[in-house]
Design a protein around this motif. Structure first.
Motif, PDB file in Angstrom:
ATOM      1  N   VAL A  80       0.876  -1.183   0.000  1.00 58.17           N
ATOM      2  CA  VAL A  80       0.000   0.000   0.000  1.00 58.17           C
ATOM      3  C   VAL A  80       0.907   1.225   0.000  1.00 58.17           C
ATOM      4  O   VAL A  80       2.001   1.200   0.589  1.00 58.17           O
ATOM      5  CB  VAL A  80      -0.981  -0.022   1.202  1.00 58.17           C
ATOM      6  CG1 VAL A  80      -0.285  -0.210   2.519  1.00 58.17           C
ATOM      7  CG2 VAL A  80      -1.817   1.257   1.263  1.00 58.17           C
ATOM      8  N   VAL A  81       0.462   2.245  -0.687  1.00 59.66           N
ATOM      9  CA  VAL A  81       1.245   3.478  -0.769  1.00 59.66           C
ATOM     10  C   VAL A  81       0.472   4.613  -0.102  1.00 59.66           C
ATOM     11  O   VAL A  81      -0.742   4.749  -0.296  1.00 59.66           O
ATOM     12  CB  VAL A  81       1.546   3.820  -2.249  1.00 59.66           C
ATOM     13  CG1 VAL A  81       2.036   5.255  -2.409  1.00 59.66           C
ATOM     14  CG2 VAL A  81       2.581   2.847  -2.814  1.00 59.66           C
ATOM     15  N   THR A  82       1.184   5.399   0.707  1.00 59.68           N
ATOM     16  CA  THR A  82       0.588   6.578   1.331  1.00 59.68           C
ATOM     17  C   THR A  82       1.572   7.745   1.177  1.00 59.68           C
ATOM     18  O   THR A  82       2.590   7.601   0.487  1.00 59.68           O
ATOM     19  CB  THR A  82       0.176   6.257   2.789  1.00 59.68           C
ATOM     20  OG1 THR A  82      -0.536   7.369   3.315  1.00 59.68           O
ATOM     21  CG2 THR A  82       1.363   5.954   3.684  1.00 59.68           C
ATOM     22  N   PHE A  83       1.245   8.889   1.787  1.00 59.94           N
ATOM     23  CA  PHE A  83       1.961  10.111   1.415  1.00 59.94           C
ATOM     24  C   PHE A  83       2.453  10.892   2.635  1.00 59.94           C
ATOM     25  O   PHE A  83       1.754  10.992   3.636  1.00 59.94           O
ATOM     26  CB  PHE A  83       1.032  11.011   0.587  1.00 59.94           C
ATOM     27  CG  PHE A  83       0.421  10.289  -0.589  1.00 59.94           C
ATOM     28  CD1 PHE A  83       1.117  10.167  -1.774  1.00 59.94           C
ATOM     29  CD2 PHE A  83      -0.831   9.686  -0.483  1.00 59.94           C
ATOM     30  CE1 PHE A  83       0.572   9.478  -2.852  1.00 59.94           C
ATOM     31  CE2 PHE A  83      -1.388   8.990  -1.546  1.00 59.94           C
ATOM     32  CZ  PHE A  83      -0.684   8.887  -2.734  1.00 59.94           C
ATOM     33  N   ASP A  84       3.627  11.476   2.476  1.00 60.15           N
ATOM     34  CA  ASP A  84       4.203  12.373   3.486  1.00 60.15           C
ATOM     35  C   ASP A  84       3.738  13.814   3.255  1.00 60.15           C
ATOM     36  O   ASP A  84       3.798  14.642   4.141  1.00 60.15           O
ATOM     37  CB  ASP A  84       5.733  12.266   3.374  1.00 60.15           C
ATOM     38  CG  ASP A  84       6.505  13.283   4.195  1.00 60.15           C
ATOM     39  OD1 ASP A  84       6.567  13.104   5.420  1.00 60.15           O
ATOM     40  OD2 ASP A  84       7.040  14.238   3.607  1.00 60.15           O
TER      41      ASP A  84
ATOM     42  N   MET B 142      -3.563   2.853  -3.074  1.00 64.68           N
ATOM     43  CA  MET B 142      -3.162   4.100  -2.422  1.00 64.68           C
ATOM     44  C   MET B 142      -4.189   4.498  -1.370  1.00 64.68           C
ATOM     45  O   MET B 142      -5.393   4.430  -1.611  1.00 64.68           O
ATOM     46  CB  MET B 142      -3.087   5.233  -3.462  1.00 64.68           C
ATOM     47  CG  MET B 142      -1.877   5.170  -4.341  1.00 64.68           C
ATOM     48  SD  MET B 142      -1.992   6.431  -5.629  1.00 64.68           S
ATOM     49  CE  MET B 142      -2.918   5.543  -6.880  1.00 64.68           C
ATOM     50  N   HIS B 143      -3.689   4.932  -0.209  1.00 61.82           N
ATOM     51  CA  HIS B 143      -4.551   5.520   0.825  1.00 61.82           C
ATOM     52  C   HIS B 143      -3.868   6.758   1.372  1.00 61.82           C
ATOM     53  O   HIS B 143      -2.777   6.624   1.889  1.00 61.82           O
ATOM     54  CB  HIS B 143      -4.833   4.509   1.940  1.00 61.82           C
ATOM     55  CG  HIS B 143      -5.708   3.378   1.466  1.00 61.82           C
ATOM     56  ND1 HIS B 143      -6.986   3.585   0.982  1.00 61.82           N
ATOM     57  CD2 HIS B 143      -5.463   2.049   1.375  1.00 61.82           C
ATOM     58  CE1 HIS B 143      -7.502   2.416   0.625  1.00 61.82           C
ATOM     59  NE2 HIS B 143      -6.598   1.476   0.842  1.00 61.82           N
ATOM     60  N   PRO B 144      -4.484   7.945   1.257  1.00 64.37           N
ATOM     61  CA  PRO B 144      -5.776   8.168   0.625  1.00 64.37           C
ATOM     62  C   PRO B 144      -5.718   7.921  -0.879  1.00 64.37           C
ATOM     63  O   PRO B 144      -4.644   7.949  -1.480  1.00 64.37           O
ATOM     64  CB  PRO B 144      -6.064   9.648   0.930  1.00 64.37           C
ATOM     65  CG  PRO B 144      -4.716  10.268   1.105  1.00 64.37           C
ATOM     66  CD  PRO B 144      -3.868   9.204   1.726  1.00 64.37           C
ATOM     67  N   THR B 145      -6.891   7.694  -1.467  1.00 64.38           N
ATOM     68  CA  THR B 145      -6.983   7.513  -2.918  1.00 64.38           C
ATOM     69  C   THR B 145      -6.818   8.876  -3.599  1.00 64.38           C
ATOM     70  O   THR B 145      -7.085   9.920  -2.992  1.00 64.38           O
ATOM     71  CB  THR B 145      -8.360   6.949  -3.310  1.00 64.38           C
ATOM     72  OG1 THR B 145      -9.353   7.921  -2.928  1.00 64.38           O
ATOM     73  CG2 THR B 145      -8.650   5.619  -2.621  1.00 64.38           C
TER      74      THR B 145
ATOM     75  N   GLY C  47     -16.207  10.654   5.508  1.00 66.72           N
ATOM     76  CA  GLY C  47     -17.079   9.671   4.863  1.00 66.72           C
ATOM     77  C   GLY C  47     -17.467  10.085   3.449  1.00 66.72           C
ATOM     78  O   GLY C  47     -17.358   9.300   2.507  1.00 66.72           O
ATOM     79  N   GLU C  48     -17.884  11.351   3.303  1.00 65.96           N
ATOM     80  CA  GLU C  48     -18.359  11.817   1.982  1.00 65.96           C
ATOM     81  C   GLU C  48     -17.239  11.856   0.953  1.00 65.96           C
ATOM     82  O   GLU C  48     -17.444  11.594  -0.224  1.00 65.96           O
ATOM     83  CB  GLU C  48     -18.978  13.219   2.102  1.00 65.96           C
ATOM     84  CG  GLU C  48     -20.229  13.285   2.962  1.00 65.96           C
ATOM     85  CD  GLU C  48     -21.486  12.865   2.213  1.00 65.96           C
ATOM     86  OE1 GLU C  48     -21.393  12.512   1.019  1.00 65.96           O
ATOM     87  OE2 GLU C  48     -22.569  12.880   2.846  1.00 65.96           O
ATOM     88  N   LEU C  49     -16.037  12.235   1.426  1.00 64.85           N
ATOM     89  CA  LEU C  49     -14.919  12.343   0.484  1.00 64.85           C
ATOM     90  C   LEU C  49     -14.182  11.004   0.315  1.00 64.85           C
ATOM     91  O   LEU C  49     -13.266  10.901  -0.497  1.00 64.85           O
ATOM     92  CB  LEU C  49     -13.928  13.419   0.950  1.00 64.85           C
ATOM     93  CG  LEU C  49     -14.193  14.866   0.497  1.00 64.85           C
ATOM     94  CD1 LEU C  49     -15.634  15.293   0.688  1.00 64.85           C
ATOM     95  CD2 LEU C  49     -13.253  15.842   1.192  1.00 64.85           C
ATOM     96  N   GLY C  50     -14.559  10.026   1.121  1.00 63.81           N
ATOM     97  CA  GLY C  50     -13.898   8.719   1.046  1.00 63.81           C
ATOM     98  C   GLY C  50     -12.452   8.773   1.502  1.00 63.81           C
ATOM     99  O   GLY C  50     -11.581   8.083   0.956  1.00 63.81           O
ATOM    100  N   VAL C  51     -12.198   9.569   2.546  1.00 59.72           N
ATOM    101  CA  VAL C  51     -10.820   9.706   3.039  1.00 59.72           C
ATOM    102  C   VAL C  51     -10.393   8.429   3.742  1.00 59.72           C
ATOM    103  O   VAL C  51     -11.160   7.843   4.510  1.00 59.72           O
ATOM    104  CB  VAL C  51     -10.721  10.892   4.032  1.00 59.72           C
ATOM    105  CG1 VAL C  51      -9.298  11.011   4.586  1.00 59.72           C
ATOM    106  CG2 VAL C  51     -11.163  12.186   3.366  1.00 59.72           C
ATOM    107  N   THR C  52      -9.167   7.989   3.492  1.00 57.28           N
ATOM    108  CA  THR C  52      -8.601   6.849   4.207  1.00 57.28           C
ATOM    109  C   THR C  52      -7.251   7.281   4.776  1.00 57.28           C
ATOM    110  O   THR C  52      -6.495   7.992   4.118  1.00 57.28           O
ATOM    111  CB  THR C  52      -8.430   5.642   3.272  1.00 57.28           C
ATOM    112  OG1 THR C  52      -7.938   6.096   2.010  1.00 57.28           O
ATOM    113  CG2 THR C  52      -9.750   4.922   3.063  1.00 57.28           C
TER     114      THR C  52
END
Ligand code: ADP
Length: 390
Positions: free
Chosen positions: A75-79, A98-101, A251-256
């Protein structure tokens, strides 16, 4: 590129794009959780590259480098928020998880997209407009009252990309650039807030969410210098509404992963949203020592779709003081002194070279007497910076 060495037992590899202090501070929790990290670092001596063994060097703008990096990770995420849309698109097309997408991340990358979406959801925001011309600026300022706040939609941080203007004349250079790039500027009313707050939460791909208490963030020259957790004297009803808004946005933006929602508190028990960050955030550094689950551990749990940990505070108050680069490059003696003077202060340094105003570390201290904790956190941070000598 050498592959990250996997731990036995089926544990995943989490890849982080960007080797700043946020990636670095995932390293401790990852080690404890038994998870391997790999970081795509901007340089061999980037903050995170100093503590994460798998740290290939590559630019977040280089599609080939990012793809080669991502293929080695589960899984890839971001700094940070700076990975360009076309690079994210190439990762998605290659099937990288990716999370967040990218679909969620755009609302943390582009302040105009964020304002548009939050307004459509009925989330309270400052009055705003997208402006292309001096006439747009003048008519907005005349409508909401001067001065107004102008923002570049992408690429800003720590107040870079934010300008308070008294007339359209003060925006000529930005308007020219906006016209040449064919991308409008964001204008906002200048909000007369009483203080700045932040809602921090984590949400996992299966929809579990956990929010920390609402905190107060104190900025000095647009840089966060202090966080008080929880925000002192905050109306519990406002805290509940702000948290509810944060959970709804997630929830609405689908944030992970971790989501920070920066807020302005208004007189009369109201708030408006300033901006969003979809990664561990300065407003959550207190949680490393002050909560049952800190934000870096929680981000890892969330992006791996593991059950989330409790965000409950361990003590009544935790105060975080940021350490900014000052005049002294040699931090080690000062840091010894701070440890000796106050063994309850937890010092976190990022392995970064000192530059004036650069965030190089922070301290946390928890307890029952808020005024005393603020004094101790400020003293420790100032002492390490070299701003005071006793
Ligand atoms: P950055 O992305 O650089 O952190 P922000 O949008 O958070 O930029 O703005 C930086 C600071 O500028 C905020 O923390 C706040 O103090 C001030 N600010 C931003 N927008 C407004 C506004 N609409 N009204 C009043 N102050 C603002």
């Amino acid at each position: 590129m050498t592959s990250p060495l996997r731990a036995p037992g089926g544990f995943p590899v989490v890849g982080i794009i960007g080797g700043g202090q946020l990636a670095r501070m995932c390293a401790g929790p990852a080690a404890e959780l038994g998870i391997t990290l790999s970081v795509l670092a901007e340089a061999p001596d980037a903050s995170a590259a100093l503590v994460i063994p798998s740290a290939p060097v590559g630019a977040h703008t280089d599609t080939e480098a990012v793809l080669a990096f991502a293929r080695e990770c589960d899984v890839v995420t971001f700094d940070h928020e700076q990975v360009p849309t076309d690079v994210l698109g190439a990762l998605a097309a290659a099937g990288v998880v990716m999370h967040p997408t990218p679909e969620a991340l755009v609302f943390a990358q582009d302040k105009l997209a964020m304002r548009d979406r939050l307004s459509a959801l009925g989330i309270p925001c400052p009055r705003w407009v997208a402006a292309r011309t001096a006439d747009d600026v003048t008519s907005f300022g005349d409508e909401v009252g001067w001065p107004v706040v102008a923002k570049t939609p992408r690429g800003g941080y720590d107040g870079k990309g934010v300008r308070v203007i008294g007339s359209a004349d003060e925006l000529t250079d930005w308007l020219e650039r906006a016209a040449s790039e064919d991308s409008p500027l964001l204008l906002e009313e200048k909000v007369a807030f009483t203080r700045e707050l932040a809602v921090l939460l984590a949400r996992s791909p299966s929809g579990q969410a956990a929010a920390w208490p609402v905190v107060e963030t104190v900025q000095t020259d647009s840089i966060c210098t202090e966080v008080i957790a929880p925000a002192a004297g905050l109306d519990p009803e406002l805290a509940a509404r702000a948290t509810e808004a944060g959970l709804r946005i997630a929830g609405e933006l689908g944030v992970t992963g971790v989501l920070a929602v920066e807020l302005f508190e208004l007189p009369g028990g109201e708030f408006v949203v300033n901006e969003l960050a979809m990664r561990p955030h300065n407003s959550g550094h207190w949680s490393m020592d002050g909560a049952v689950t800190g934000q870096f551990e929680q981000h890892l749990r969330a992006v791996l779709d593991l059950p989330l940990g409790s965000p409950r505070p361990r003590q009544r108050w935790t105060v975080m003081g940021n350490i900014l680069g000052g005049e002294h490059a040699d931090l080690y003696p000062a840091y010894r002194h701070v440890m000796a003077r106050d063994p309850e202060v937890k010092v976190h340094l990022y392995g970064k070279g000192v530059r004036p105003g650069r965030k190089i570390g922070h301290v946390n201290v928890s307890g029952d007497d808020l005024a005393d904790l603020r004094e101790r956190a400020r003293h420790a941070a100032d002492y390490i910076e070299g701003a005071i000598s006793e």
